[in-house]
Motif scaffolding. Structure first.
Motif, PDB file in Angstrom:
ATOM      1  N   PRO A 304       7.117  10.632   0.305  1.00 44.06           N
ATOM      2  CA  PRO A 304       7.172  12.043  -0.101  1.00 44.06           C
ATOM      3  C   PRO A 304       7.948  12.259  -1.391  1.00 44.06           C
ATOM      4  N   ASN A 305       9.082  11.573  -1.539  1.00 41.08           N
ATOM      5  CA  ASN A 305       9.886  11.713  -2.755  1.00 41.08           C
ATOM      6  C   ASN A 305       9.199  11.082  -3.961  1.00 41.08           C
ATOM      7  N   ILE A 306       8.600   9.914  -3.757  1.00 40.75           N
ATOM      8  CA  ILE A 306       7.907   9.223  -4.852  1.00 40.75           C
ATOM      9  C   ILE A 306       6.743  10.064  -5.357  1.00 40.75           C
ATOM     10  N   LEU A 307       5.949  10.585  -4.441  1.00 41.44           N
ATOM     11  CA  LEU A 307       4.731  11.295  -4.826  1.00 41.44           C
ATOM     12  C   LEU A 307       5.029  12.641  -5.472  1.00 41.44           C
ATOM     13  N   LEU A 308       6.034  13.345  -4.966  1.00 38.19           N
ATOM     14  CA  LEU A 308       6.381  14.647  -5.542  1.00 38.19           C
ATOM     15  C   LEU A 308       7.395  14.527  -6.672  1.00 38.19           C
ATOM     16  N   GLN A 309       7.870  13.311  -6.905  1.00 36.03           N
ATOM     17  CA  GLN A 309       8.743  12.989  -8.041  1.00 36.03           C
ATOM     18  C   GLN A 309      10.034  13.815  -8.045  1.00 36.03           C
ATOM     19  N   ARG A 310      10.557  14.025  -6.832  1.00 31.12           N
ATOM     20  CA  ARG A 310      11.849  14.698  -6.683  1.00 31.12           C
ATOM     21  C   ARG A 310      12.374  14.434  -5.274  1.00 31.12           C
ATOM     22  N   ARG A 311      13.627  14.757  -5.032  1.00 30.76           N
ATOM     23  CA  ARG A 311      14.205  14.561  -3.701  1.00 30.76           C
ATOM     24  C   ARG A 311      13.716  15.649  -2.765  1.00 30.76           C
ATOM     25  N   VAL A 312      12.870  15.272  -1.825  1.00 27.94           N
ATOM     26  CA  VAL A 312      12.352  16.186  -0.812  1.00 27.94           C
ATOM     27  C   VAL A 312      13.046  15.923   0.512  1.00 27.94           C
ATOM     28  N   VAL A 313      13.157  14.645   0.874  1.00 29.37           N
ATOM     29  CA  VAL A 313      13.812  14.259   2.127  1.00 29.37           C
ATOM     30  C   VAL A 313      15.001  13.364   1.793  1.00 29.37           C
ATOM     31  N   ALA A 314      16.016  13.405   2.646  1.00 26.66           N
ATOM     32  CA  ALA A 314      17.202  12.573   2.440  1.00 26.66           C
ATOM     33  C   ALA A 314      16.856  11.112   2.686  1.00 26.66           C
ATOM     34  N   GLU A 315      17.352  10.238   1.825  1.00 26.64           N
ATOM     35  CA  GLU A 315      17.162   8.792   1.966  1.00 26.64           C
ATOM     36  C   GLU A 315      18.528   8.126   2.127  1.00 26.64           C
ATOM     37  N   LEU A 316      18.716   7.462   3.238  1.00 28.28           N
ATOM     38  CA  LEU A 316      19.959   6.745   3.513  1.00 28.28           C
ATOM     39  C   LEU A 316      19.642   5.254   3.524  1.00 28.28           C
ATOM     40  N   ILE A 317      20.020   4.581   2.442  1.00 27.56           N
ATOM     41  CA  ILE A 317      19.632   3.187   2.244  1.00 27.56           C
ATOM     42  C   ILE A 317      20.869   2.283   2.261  1.00 27.56           C
ATOM     43  N   GLN A 318      20.779   1.196   3.004  1.00 29.21           N
ATOM     44  CA  GLN A 318      21.820   0.176   3.089  1.00 29.21           C
ATOM     45  C   GLN A 318      23.186   0.765   3.408  1.00 29.21           C
ATOM     46  N   THR A 319      24.143   0.679   2.462  1.00 29.43           N
ATOM     47  CA  THR A 319      25.521   1.097   2.758  1.00 29.43           C
ATOM     48  C   THR A 319      25.635   2.600   2.992  1.00 29.43           C
ATOM     49  N   ASN A 320      24.679   3.373   2.508  1.00 26.78           N
ATOM     50  CA  ASN A 320      24.700   4.820   2.762  1.00 26.78           C
ATOM     51  C   ASN A 320      24.167   5.171   4.146  1.00 26.78           C
ATOM     52  N   ALA A 321      23.545   4.209   4.797  1.00 30.38           N
ATOM     53  CA  ALA A 321      22.984   4.444   6.131  1.00 30.38           C
ATOM     54  C   ALA A 321      24.078   4.242   7.171  1.00 30.38           C
ATOM     55  N   THR A 322      24.930   5.249   7.318  1.00 26.69           N
ATOM     56  CA  THR A 322      26.036   5.220   8.280  1.00 26.69           C
ATOM     57  C   THR A 322      25.806   6.297   9.332  1.00 26.69           C
ATOM     58  N   PRO A 323      26.424   6.154  10.508  1.00 29.65           N
ATOM     59  CA  PRO A 323      26.277   7.196  11.535  1.00 29.65           C
ATOM     60  C   PRO A 323      26.714   8.577  11.042  1.00 29.65           C
TER      61      PRO A 323
END
Length: 371
Positions: A304-323
């Motif tokens: 969704p973010n790639i196709l609309l070329q903006r932040r639409v949904v939150a992405e929590l990747i690697q170290t940002n993926a915390t509880p």
């Protein structure tokens, strides 16, 4: 007439199954003089097999992301690759339909074409890119059915015969009569990934964050009993969670929000109008590999973010993926807040961007004319 599919991952398996069923339906409804005796076979998984195809090689466990995980798959993939090459060389040439999975399918397409097969590439690799498309495709294909309009433009500009009929997920949803239930439950849908190493990394995060009852949408390739046992161990045997396998659309349409492992599932959640938080965790060894090869994360990883070329949904990747981060982002979309409304509005844009809802049917018609 042989119709040989090559689908390397879960989404490709679903497309291969849908195309098989639609080609069979269209062929059966044609006039007697136009009907063909079609034999469907190839590389795929459970859905392709359930559609009545003969499995030459099972790709249900092929998915890998890191270098180490990919190396584990190499012997299995190589054996299947050479088995498929032998078949394409010895069998009566027909139609070869590769789906995504460029590492294997670019090579198999070239081999098939060299041995007299027509080649229709469906959903070519990295078709979402707006800057360039596969430069090999014009030489190794007779036609390309791509899910994005700009992909067709770029491919035609370099000499391919590309067609855009819309994104296939739109028809898969339509054919299942998927619509947002007015009385959707307050449960959270969880799409933990289709690869075993994804699940292994994501489950501890999910168990530490999600204290309310959830519903898991499990891919057909997952060992459901083992998954339930692993989840039970992480949650001390808690009750009330639901596990649904092979029906992701139903789960997404009846749940209030979702936690989605990045991939095609993010697009499915968006088209089911289920607000989401996207997570992705790789093993520590993959982090080391990324540093060694100098890999840098792109601006966005979810479709969704790639196709609309903006932040639409939150992405929590690697170290940002915390509880803590996951809980905060999830709470924002669980209530009717601005964040939730913004996602739903963006999903409307995405549906328009993805075009018509008959890509499977039109692609099946194209395949039959090639035959």
């Amino acid at each position: 007439m042989n119709v040989f599919f090559s689908a390397g991952e879960a989404s490709g398996d679903a497309y291969a199954a849908a195309l098989t069923l639609e080609m069979r339906r269209l062929n059966g409804s044609a006039s007697h003089s136009e009907q063909r005796d079609l034999s469907f076979l190839g590389i795929g998984g459970k859905r392709f097999r359930d559609a009545g195809a003969q499995i030459v090689a099972d790709s249900s466990q092929w998915g890998a992301v890191s270098i180490l995980e990919s190396l584990k798959m190499v012997p299995r993939v190589i054996r299947s690759y050479y088995r498929s090459k032998r078949f394409l060389k010895s069998a009566t040439p027909g139609l070869f339909i590769p789906i995504d999975f460029g590492y294997v399918n670019i090579r198999l397409s070239r081999h098939a074409k060299n041995h007299g097969w027509k080649v229709m590439y469906f959903a070519p690799p990295s078709s979402w890119r707006r800057d360039k498309q596969g430069r090999d495709l014009p030489a190794i294909t007779d036609a390309v059915a791509t899910p994005f309009s700009w992909s067709a433009d770029l491919l035609n500009a370099i000499g391919a015969h590309a067609h855009w009929y819309g994104h296939p997920i739109r028809q898969l949803l339509k054919d299942r009569h998927v619509g947002r239930a007015p009385s959707a439950s307050e449960r959270i849908a969880v799409l933990p990934g289709s690869r075993s190493h994804e699940i292994k990394e994501n489950l501890p995060l999910l168990a530490a964050t999600l204290k309310e009852p959830v519903e898991f949408a499990l891919a057909p390739s997952i060992d459901a009993e083992r998954f339930k046992a692993d989840w039970s161990k992480l949650t001390s045997g808690r009750k009330g969670d639901l596990f649904t396998q092979g029906d992701v659309y139903a789960v997404l349409t009846r749940c209030h929000a979702a936690v989605v492992c990045s991939g095609t599932a993010t697009l499915e959640a968006a088209l089911c109008r289920c607000p989401m938080v996207v997570i992705y965790k790789l093993p520590k060894v993959a982090e080391v590999e990324a540093k060694i090869v100098g890999f840098k994360l792109p601006e966005f990883v979810s479709l969704p973010n790639i196709l609309l070329q903006r932040r639409v949904v939150a992405e929590l990747i690697q170290t940002n993926a915390t509880p803590e981060n996951l809980r905060r982002e999830l709470d924002e979309i669980l209530t009717d807040t601005t964040a939730r409304d913004a996602q739903l509005s963006a999903f409307d844009e995405l549906e328009i961007l993805l075009g018509p809802d008959d890509a499977i049917t039109e692609s099946a018609k194209l395949a039959l004319t090639m035959i």
